[in-house]
Design an enzyme around this catalytic site. Structure first.
Site, PDB file in Angstrom:
ATOM      1  N   HIS A 143      65.558  42.061  96.879  1.00  0.00           N
ATOM      2  CA  HIS A 143      66.610  42.840  96.220  1.00  0.00           C
ATOM      3  C   HIS A 143      67.444  43.622  97.230  1.00  0.00           C
ATOM      4  O   HIS A 143      68.670  43.641  97.162  1.00  0.00           O
ATOM      5  CB  HIS A 143      65.958  43.790  95.204  1.00  0.00           C
ATOM      6  CG  HIS A 143      66.833  44.125  94.054  1.00  0.00           C
ATOM      7  ND1 HIS A 143      66.329  44.534  92.838  1.00  0.00           N
ATOM      8  CD2 HIS A 143      68.180  44.121  93.900  1.00  0.00           C
ATOM      9  CE1 HIS A 143      67.317  44.772  92.002  1.00  0.00           C
ATOM     10  NE2 HIS A 143      68.451  44.535  92.627  1.00  0.00           N
TER      11      HIS A 143
ATOM     12  N   SER B  58      77.670  41.862  88.818  1.00  0.00           N
ATOM     13  CA  SER B  58      78.792  42.723  88.404  1.00  0.00           C
ATOM     14  C   SER B  58      80.129  42.003  88.582  1.00  0.00           C
ATOM     15  O   SER B  58      81.068  42.547  89.176  1.00  0.00           O
ATOM     16  CB  SER B  58      78.792  44.033  89.195  1.00  0.00           C
ATOM     17  OG  SER B  58      77.639  44.790  88.926  1.00  0.00           O
TER      18      SER B  58
ATOM     19  N   SER C 180      87.106  44.403  82.300  1.00  0.00           N
ATOM     20  CA  SER C 180      87.294  43.966  80.919  1.00  0.00           C
ATOM     21  C   SER C 180      88.463  44.682  80.259  1.00  0.00           C
ATOM     22  O   SER C 180      88.973  44.241  79.224  1.00  0.00           O
ATOM     23  CB  SER C 180      86.022  44.239  80.093  1.00  0.00           C
ATOM     24  OG  SER C 180      85.854  45.642  79.893  1.00  0.00           O
TER      25      SER C 180
ATOM     26  N   TYR D 144      64.473  46.852  86.999  1.00  0.00           N
ATOM     27  CA  TYR D 144      65.291  47.068  85.808  1.00  0.00           C
ATOM     28  C   TYR D 144      64.406  47.622  84.699  1.00  0.00           C
ATOM     29  O   TYR D 144      63.703  46.898  84.010  1.00  0.00           O
ATOM     30  CB  TYR D 144      65.960  45.770  85.361  1.00  0.00           C
ATOM     31  CG  TYR D 144      66.892  45.151  86.377  1.00  0.00           C
ATOM     32  CD1 TYR D 144      67.414  45.895  87.436  1.00  0.00           C
ATOM     33  CD2 TYR D 144      67.261  43.816  86.274  1.00  0.00           C
ATOM     34  CE1 TYR D 144      68.272  45.309  88.354  1.00  0.00           C
ATOM     35  CE2 TYR D 144      68.121  43.231  87.188  1.00  0.00           C
ATOM     36  CZ  TYR D 144      68.621  43.975  88.231  1.00  0.00           C
ATOM     37  OH  TYR D 144      69.461  43.396  89.147  1.00  0.00           O
TER      38      TYR D 144
END
Length: 354
Positions: free
Chosen positions: A148, A228, A236, A81
């Site tokens: 990951h 997620s 949303s 990230y």
């Protein structure tokens, strides 16, 4: 196409006020590799990576600290990230209360010229990442160290064995896997008990149920951490076919499911969430997160945000009460909807097993 209308049963929803802390806890894993975590964690990726314009560092640090003050004790990051910058940010933010919280990070990629450059699950790479992550996170131990993405060139037994050695050395406390199959989970767990499996899971993506991953986690006593959980913000209701993504730092710009035609085709999901939530005083985000929480008691979502108001909106979900009858009506309506567009590009899809 409008979603089916759902009438409220009359049972009121109970939820915290925006100023109230999250107090409920859940457990990931079991035995000596169990972690007691807040019922929702905080995914920190979007503060540095793949979610558009990056907030000022001081704003993100304040948000992470506000999450802690509000009862969150589970924070998620990864070396890729940024790369690296998110771990550095999280390390600085959590330093004052490091011993009171749990932090998870991840290994599994080569990083060259500040870009992901293929998978790498070799033991020497795992050790290298562990040492570097410890420094960036300003800590002497990683509470949860995930692979990951699985490297097909390295047996999962070698990966699990390397993490087992790091646990014995006191550099890692617990082992996790991300986006893996039931077979991989079983093989890894036989070498080193797995505390948590992280995968994408939300009401528009059910593969972890369909392919038996959730059932395997329940059988083996492994926690499940959806990333997620509101489908990269789509659930949303704040994104629509006219949304313009900041392509320089927002992977949604290239994802099939976030193209205008796909978002328009998937809008019935937003209508369903809005209808169901409006009758209960809930936002579409809150309905989405509550739906995940009610699936299994060992599920702990890690919704990410860069805004304090959204953080408090998310945390209020832990105290929502919705009747089984209402959820059944919701699920019946949900089952009539279909999803348009893949969640990943072909390259990214090749790296996941779900």
């Amino acid at each position: 196409m409008a979603s089916p209308t759902l009438a409220a049963s009359g049972e009121a929803s109970n939820r915290t006020s925006p100023a109230t802390s999250i107090t409920k806890r859940r457990t990931l894993g079991n035995g000596k590799h169990a972690l007691e975590v807040s019922a929702l964690g905080l995914g920190c990726m979007g503060m540095s990576y793949h979610r558009g314009r990056i907030p000022d560092k001081s704003v993100s640090i304040a948000l992470i600290r506000k999450a802690y003050e509000s009862g969150v004790n589970f924070f998620d990051t990864a070396e890729v990230y940024g790369p690296y910058t998110n771990e550095t940010l999280v390390g600085e933010a959590i330093q004052p209360f490091r011993k009171d919280i749990l932090v998870s990070t991840k290994f599994g990629f080569n990083i060259e010229n500040n870009q992901m450059a293929g998978l790498n699950g070799r033991p020497e790479q795992i050790r290298k990442v562990a040492e570097e992550s410890l420094k960036r996170l300003r800590t002497d131990v990683l509470d949860l160290f995930y692979q990951h993405r699985q490297d097909p060139n390295v047996p999962i037994e070698d990966v699990a064995g390397t993490v087992k050695d790091l646990i014995a050395e006191g550099k890692v406390r617990n082992f996790g896997l991300s986006e893996v199959s039931v077979e991989t989970i079983r093989r890894a767990h036989a070498v080193q008990p797995v505390t948590a499996v992280q995968s994408e899971f939300h009401l528009m993506w059910h593969r972890v149920i369909e392919n038996g991953v959730l059932a395997a986690c329940e059988e083996l006593g492994i926690g499940f951490v959806p990333y997620s959980p509101i489908n990269r913000g789509f659930l949303s209701g704040m994104l629509n076919p006219q949304t313009k993504f900041f392509a320089e730092n927002d992977n949604r710009a290239g994802l099939p499911r976030f193209q205008p035609d796909a978002m328009a085709a998937n809008w019935p999901f937003i209508e369903l969430l809005t209808d169901f939530g409006h009758q209960r005083g809930l936002t579409p985000t809150q309905v989405s997160l509550a739906w995940l929480m009610k699936q299994k008691p060992y599920i702990v979502s890690i919704p990410g945000t860069t805004k304090a108001a959204h953080l408090m909106e998310n945390l209020a979900v832990a105290d929502i009460t919705i009747s089984d009858a209402d959820w059944k009506a919701f699920d019946d309506a949900l089952g009539k909807l279909t999803v348009e567009g893949d969640r990943y590009t072909q390259t990214e899809r090749s790296r996941v097993q779900n």
